[in-house]
Design a protein around this motif. Structure first.
Motif, PDB file in Angstrom:
ATOM      1  N   LEU A 138      12.499   3.942 -14.625  1.00  0.00           N
ATOM      2  CA  LEU A 138      10.892   3.103 -14.560  1.00  0.00           C
ATOM      3  C   LEU A 138      10.708   2.295 -12.798  1.00  0.00           C
ATOM      4  O   LEU A 138       9.468   2.214 -12.706  1.00  0.00           O
ATOM      5  N   GLU A 139      12.055   2.716 -12.305  1.00  0.00           N
ATOM      6  CA  GLU A 139      11.918   2.330 -11.149  1.00  0.00           C
ATOM      7  C   GLU A 139      11.207   3.502 -10.667  1.00  0.00           C
ATOM      8  O   GLU A 139      10.871   3.370  -9.286  1.00  0.00           O
ATOM      9  N   TRP A 140      11.846   4.818 -10.422  1.00  0.00           N
ATOM     10  CA  TRP A 140      11.641   6.323 -10.450  1.00  0.00           C
ATOM     11  C   TRP A 140      10.071   6.511 -10.867  1.00  0.00           C
ATOM     12  O   TRP A 140       9.095   7.533 -10.306  1.00  0.00           O
ATOM     13  N   TYR A 141      10.000   5.974 -11.703  1.00  0.00           N
ATOM     14  CA  TYR A 141       8.683   6.519 -12.573  1.00  0.00           C
ATOM     15  C   TYR A 141       7.517   5.850 -11.763  1.00  0.00           C
ATOM     16  O   TYR A 141       6.162   5.985 -11.630  1.00  0.00           O
ATOM     17  N   GLY A 142       7.587   4.205 -11.337  1.00  0.00           N
ATOM     18  CA  GLY A 142       6.424   3.692 -10.876  1.00  0.00           C
ATOM     19  C   GLY A 142       6.769   4.064  -9.518  1.00  0.00           C
ATOM     20  O   GLY A 142       5.245   4.078  -9.038  1.00  0.00           O
ATOM     21  N   ARG A 143       7.416   4.984  -8.721  1.00  0.00           N
ATOM     22  CA  ARG A 143       7.032   5.105  -7.549  1.00  0.00           C
ATOM     23  C   ARG A 143       6.961   6.594  -7.762  1.00  0.00           C
ATOM     24  O   ARG A 143       5.796   6.946  -6.860  1.00  0.00           O
ATOM     25  N   ALA A 144       6.768   7.439  -8.822  1.00  0.00           N
ATOM     26  CA  ALA A 144       6.582   8.605  -8.623  1.00  0.00           C
ATOM     27  C   ALA A 144       4.039   8.008  -9.302  1.00  0.00           C
ATOM     28  O   ALA A 144       3.375   9.423  -8.636  1.00  0.00           O
ATOM     29  N   LEU A 145       4.377   7.248  -9.795  1.00  0.00           N
ATOM     30  CA  LEU A 145       2.740   6.816 -10.373  1.00  0.00           C
ATOM     31  C   LEU A 145       1.903   6.016  -9.097  1.00  0.00           C
ATOM     32  O   LEU A 145       0.687   6.560  -8.973  1.00  0.00           O
ATOM     33  N   ALA A 146       2.951   5.469  -7.989  1.00  0.00           N
ATOM     34  CA  ALA A 146       2.293   5.584  -6.647  1.00  0.00           C
ATOM     35  C   ALA A 146       1.932   5.773  -6.000  1.00  0.00           C
ATOM     36  O   ALA A 146       0.758   5.874  -5.756  1.00  0.00           O
ATOM     37  N   GLY A 147       2.678   7.881  -6.501  1.00  0.00           N
ATOM     38  CA  GLY A 147       1.990   8.369  -5.007  1.00  0.00           C
ATOM     39  C   GLY A 147       0.890   9.115  -5.842  1.00  0.00           C
ATOM     40  O   GLY A 147       0.112   9.739  -5.162  1.00  0.00           O
ATOM     41  N   GLN A 148       1.182   8.916  -6.901  1.00  0.00           N
ATOM     42  CA  GLN A 148       0.100  10.077  -7.477  1.00  0.00           C
ATOM     43  C   GLN A 148      -1.422   8.985  -7.394  1.00  0.00           C
ATOM     44  O   GLN A 148      -2.663  10.433  -8.158  1.00  0.00           O
ATOM     45  N   GLU A 149      -1.515   7.849  -7.259  1.00  0.00           N
ATOM     46  CA  GLU A 149      -2.615   7.018  -7.655  1.00  0.00           C
ATOM     47  C   GLU A 149      -2.783   7.616  -5.911  1.00  0.00           C
ATOM     48  O   GLU A 149      -3.977   7.494  -6.360  1.00  0.00           O
ATOM     49  N   LYS A 150      -2.271   7.481  -5.311  1.00  0.00           N
ATOM     50  CA  LYS A 150      -2.921   7.355  -3.615  1.00  0.00           C
ATOM     51  C   LYS A 150      -2.727   8.864  -3.788  1.00  0.00           C
ATOM     52  O   LYS A 150      -4.029   9.237  -2.870  1.00  0.00           O
ATOM     53  N   ALA A 151      -2.453  10.015  -4.183  1.00  0.00           N
ATOM     54  CA  ALA A 151      -2.971  11.096  -4.149  1.00  0.00           C
ATOM     55  C   ALA A 151      -3.889  11.739  -5.078  1.00  0.00           C
ATOM     56  O   ALA A 151      -4.433  12.542  -4.371  1.00  0.00           O
ATOM     57  N   LEU A 152      -3.957  11.613  -6.046  1.00  0.00           N
ATOM     58  CA  LEU A 152      -4.628  12.372  -6.819  1.00  0.00           C
ATOM     59  C   LEU A 152      -5.945  11.293  -7.458  1.00  0.00           C
ATOM     60  O   LEU A 152      -6.978  11.372  -7.523  1.00  0.00           O
TER      61      LEU A 152
END
Length: 270
Positions: A138-152
């Protein structure tokens, strides 16, 4: 299945024919030659011939590092593919090692929020998930999610899929935490809070309020009414009311959070 296997067998035959010509015409380390080697590795992976796939990926990687450099995007893609093969084999520590290598290179070459970088972060989360390390996942999924929200953006299909998946993973983590730690343990309550956050992002506001309410009750009992975590949950509930357009209700809960924060942190705290 038979037709797919036959197509793969035919593909390998044509790749070998093409490779022989490319090596003769362009050389062993030409990018086109290396791409064909990489493609052959991919076919072996599809067939489940993982050792054979690794052998050909290593051959491609050696040539790419020599011809293109260790941080070239194509080189890093091969590293990421190799990590995927180790994951397919259940060699999770090895997979994490190679995904980590791909991630370091991609962050350097492409940036932290590039979609390809975020894919590797997501891949690492998947390995932790396969290992049953749900909190780490979840820590890493959260990191991916934060990046996706910012980028996409928050409405992008990839972002929405990630949010939906996180609800499932939080549920799995929560079941383990409640059993191992108890329903009122701070880590358990943090996961409940995160579940509420996922529902809020999905626009399921009633569901979000239900889960924030559950977190709040536990936090007030375990941590106290003026604890920063408790006050953050109160603030989050205000945010949901705000999202719903219930402005009077939102103000009521924001004021409650504000009063507690002024008391606990002071009027000038950020």
């Amino acid at each position: 299945v038979y037709r797919r296997h036959r197509r793969q067998h035919e593909a390998l035959r044509w790749y070998r024919w093409a490779l022989a010509g490319l090596e003769k015409a362009l050389g062993e380390d030409h990018p086109d030659t290396l791409t064909t080697i990489n493609d052959m590795a991919g076919v072996f992976r599809e067939q489940g011939q993982y050792e054979k796939a690794l052998e050909w990926y290593k051959r491609a990687l050696a040539g790419q590092e020599k011809a293109l450099g260790v941080d070239h995007p194509i080189t890093l893609t091969t590293i990421n593919y190799m990590a995927g093969v180790f994951e397919d084999q259940g060699q999770y520590e090895k997979a994490l090692e190679w995904y980590g290598r791909a991630l370091a290179g991609r962050e350097k070459a492409l940036g932290m929020d590039h979609p390809i970088t975020l894919t590797t972060i997501n891949n690492m989360a998947g390995v932790f998930d396969n290992q049953g390390q749900y909190e780490k996942a979840l820590e890493w999924y959260g990191r991916a999610l934060a990046g996706q929200e910012k980028a996409l953006g928050v409405e992008h299909p990839y972002t929405l899929t990630m949010i939906n998946n996180m609800a499932m993973w939080y549920g799995r983590a929560l079941a383990g935490q409640e059993k191992a730690l108890g329903v009122d343990h701070p880590d358990t309550l943090s996961t409940i809070n995160n579940m509420a956050m996922v529902f809020r992002k999905q626009g399921q506001y009633e569901k979000a309020l239900e889960w924030y309410g559950r977190a709040l009750a536990g936090q007030e009992k375990a941590l106290g009414v003026d604890h920063p975590h408790t006050l953050t949950t109160i603030n989050n509930m205000a945010l949901v009311f705000h999202n719903q357009g219930q402005h009077e209700k939102a103000l009521e809960w924001y004021k409650r959070a504000l009063a507690g924060r002024e008391k606990a942190l002071g009027v000038d705290h950020p």
